[in-house]
Design an enzyme around this catalytic site. Structure first.
Site, PDB file in Angstrom:
ATOM      1  N   HIS A 261       0.780  -1.167   0.080  1.00 56.97           N
ATOM      2  CA  HIS A 261      -0.088  -0.178   0.025  1.00 56.97           C
ATOM      3  C   HIS A 261       1.261   1.267  -0.123  1.00 56.97           C
ATOM      4  CE1 HIS A 261       0.899  -0.494   4.150  1.00 56.97           C
ATOM      5  NE2 HIS A 261       0.629   0.784   4.436  1.00 56.97           N
ATOM      6  N   ASP A 262       2.216   1.350   0.788  1.00 58.45           N
ATOM      7  CA  ASP A 262       2.506   2.745   1.155  1.00 58.45           C
ATOM      8  C   ASP A 262       4.174   2.445   0.016  1.00 58.45           C
ATOM      9  OD1 ASP A 262       1.178   3.960   2.245  1.00 58.45           O
ATOM     10  OD2 ASP A 262       1.779   3.160   4.436  1.00 58.45           O
ATOM     11  N   LYS A 265       5.912   5.707  -0.906  1.00 63.83           N
ATOM     12  CA  LYS A 265       6.825   6.071  -0.597  1.00 63.83           C
ATOM     13  C   LYS A 265       8.400   6.170  -0.893  1.00 63.83           C
ATOM     14  CE  LYS A 265       4.102   5.763   4.326  1.00 63.83           C
ATOM     15  NZ  LYS A 265       4.192   4.990   4.956  1.00 63.83           N
ATOM     16  N   HIS A 290       2.104   9.753  -2.179  1.00 68.14           N
ATOM     17  CA  HIS A 290       2.486   8.063  -2.235  1.00 68.14           C
ATOM     18  C   HIS A 290       1.250   7.232  -2.433  1.00 68.14           C
ATOM     19  CE1 HIS A 290       0.905   7.868   1.487  1.00 68.14           C
ATOM     20  NE2 HIS A 290       0.523   6.764   1.848  1.00 68.14           N
ATOM     21  N   HIS A 316      -6.296   3.792  -0.872  1.00 63.68           N
ATOM     22  CA  HIS A 316      -5.914   3.383   1.004  1.00 63.68           C
ATOM     23  C   HIS A 316      -6.410   4.762   1.961  1.00 63.68           C
ATOM     24  CE1 HIS A 316      -2.072   4.320   0.577  1.00 63.68           C
ATOM     25  NE2 HIS A 316      -1.662   4.326   1.395  1.00 63.68           N
ATOM     26  N   HIS A 317      -6.187   5.480   0.573  1.00 61.01           N
ATOM     27  CA  HIS A 317      -6.542   6.901   1.970  1.00 61.01           C
ATOM     28  C   HIS A 317      -7.541   7.381   2.004  1.00 61.01           C
ATOM     29  CE1 HIS A 317      -2.285   7.233   4.564  1.00 61.01           C
ATOM     30  NE2 HIS A 317      -2.161   6.833   3.439  1.00 61.01           N
ATOM     31  N   ASP A 345      -5.151  -0.458   8.247  1.00 57.18           N
ATOM     32  CA  ASP A 345      -3.648   0.449   8.427  1.00 57.18           C
ATOM     33  C   ASP A 345      -3.393   2.024   9.482  1.00 57.18           C
ATOM     34  OD1 ASP A 345      -1.454   1.485   7.468  1.00 57.18           O
ATOM     35  OD2 ASP A 345      -1.871   3.118   6.178  1.00 57.18           O
TER      36      ASP A 345
HETATM   37 FE   LIG Z   1      -0.230   4.777   3.066  1.00 54.06          FE
HETATM   38 FE   LIG Z   2       1.039   1.787   6.346  1.00 52.80          FE
END
Ligand SMILES: [Fe+2]
Ligand SMILES: [Fe+2]
Length: 401
Positions: A261-262, A265, A290, A316-317, A345
């Protein structure tokens, strides 16, 4: 002397051999495949029991065991105690035999020869191999006739051994007919190829998942998240997906896709990710990117799992009420996988210590999650979370760092 087989019998056997060969190429799961090989070989030879060994280096791993007589006995005992048979007992698996000539399976593994024994209790003196009676003694069973066949791959290497036990003619135990030797041998070599393929598939899948996991950890190392965060949130996500009634395949895909998911970054400057103080609006915007970077890294993938990862990275955000980022999607226009991972998360971030905050208590974290129901989070996902809290907490305890 065994009776000569009619052309019709031979034809029938060739056809079933063919059918088995096709069935074997269809089965991808290694354990299911091994069980299928043994079942089919037993049916073919009318054997009441059997076992299958897979070669691992200089050892044979006892992998599958089937025994109709012992299973029937067990069933009768359970019936007498009025208990249900939940799982068919697979007797005696998981040990190793060394690959040398002292045991029957070892002998066949080393020499790649077929052994066809009329009565294993009467192996003539002077033979290099010996029958081990400990299983019989322990289970009050009598092994008599045995056909032991090597499974050879295309280059002639032994990849395993099939042992067939107690051939039947009606109720009587009889020796294995000689003409079975070549038929089972040919079945076993088809099996060997199928085993090799299933092993390669499994190895490839494991390497693939491992790579994905390591990449995800690399991305998380850029801020203060850890490998255990990835372990926990991927399992939380799977528990939520299961709680929402998704299919086993969908649950598995969310479990393995969520670690990434990240991944975006990797594209955010360290000066922003690691900034101790508050971010400026411009920096915050950059940080939010990200999600878009992650989706970019994963876009146009052919593998289904990476497609799900792309969706999760992107969404996911997002928040149920439309106040999330990057696109401000609302309600069900946010893909379910994104809604699931959002909760997993956040819950993990709340209950973990970060450089800017201590870990919140479970009570406070639950309160925040519940207050977010229908606002930050999909209420259905929050419900699945509450319904499965016990499982979630077990994961939390298992992967606390
Ligand atoms: Fe994230
Ligand atoms: Fe995370």
């Amino acid at each position: 002397m065994p009776a000569k087989l009619s052309t019709k019998d031979l034809q029938g056997q060739m056809m079933s051999l063919n059918r088995i060969g096709i069935a074997l190429t269809k089965e991808q799961d290694l354990n299911q495949l091994l069980a299928l090989i043994l079942t089919e070989s037993r049916l073919f030879t009318n054997a009441e029991a059997g076992s299958l060994y897979v070669r691992e280096g200089q050892q044979l791993r006892f992998s599958v065991s089937q025994n109709d007589v012992l299973d029937a006995r067990k069933k009768a005992e359970l019936k007498a105690q009025k208990k249900q048979l939940e799982v068919v007992p697979s007797t005696f698996t998981g040990f190793y035999v060394s690959l040398d000539k002292s045991s029957l399976a070892g002998y066949v593994g080393v020499t790649a020869k077929v052994l066809n024994l009329l009565d294993v209790y009467k192996v003539p003196a002077g033979k290099e191999y010996k029958f081990n009676r400990s299983f019989d003694e322990k289970n009050n069973y009598r092994t008599k006739s045995m056909l032991i066949v090597p499974m050879k791959d295309a280059s002639g290497n032994v990849v395993g051994v099939i042992q067939l036990i107690n051939a039947h003619k009606g109720k009587n135990i009889v020796p294995f007919d000689k003409h079975y030797e070549n038929l089972v041998l040919s079945l076993a070599s088809q099996a060997a190829i199928a085993i090799r393929n299933a092993m390669l598939t499994q190895e490839l899948k494991e390497a693939y998942l491992d790579t994905i996991f390591r990449l995800s950890v690399a991305a998380e190392y850029k801020d203060d998240d850890t490998a255990s965060h990835i372990h926990r949130m991927s399992r939380y996500s799977a528990i939520l997906a299961e709680g929402l009634g998704l299919s086993a395949a969908e649950v598995e895909s969310i479990r393995y896709a969520s670690p990434m998911h990240d991944i975006g970054k990797l594209g955010v400057p360290d000066s922003i990710l690691m900034k101790p103080g508050k971010l400026t609006p411009a920096e915050f915007k950059e940080m939010q990117n990200h999600t878009v970077f992650g989706a970019k890294i994963l876009e146009n993938a052919k593998a289904e799992l990476l497609k799900v990862s792309e969706i999760i990275a992107m969404t996911h955000h997002e928040k149920w009420d439309g106040s999330g980022y990057p696109r401000g999607l609302k309600g069900e226009s946010i893909p379910l996988s994104g809604r699931v991972v959002a909760l997993a998360d956040v819950f993990d971030a709340l209950t973990s210590k970060r450089c800017y905050k201590p870990a919140f208590s479970l009570e406070d974290s639950m309160k925040i999650i519940k207050e977010g129901s229908g606002r930050h989070f999909d209420a259905k996902v929050v419900q699945a979370f509450s319904d499965n809290l016990e499982k979630i907490l077990a994961v939390k305890a298992q992967f606390s760092n």
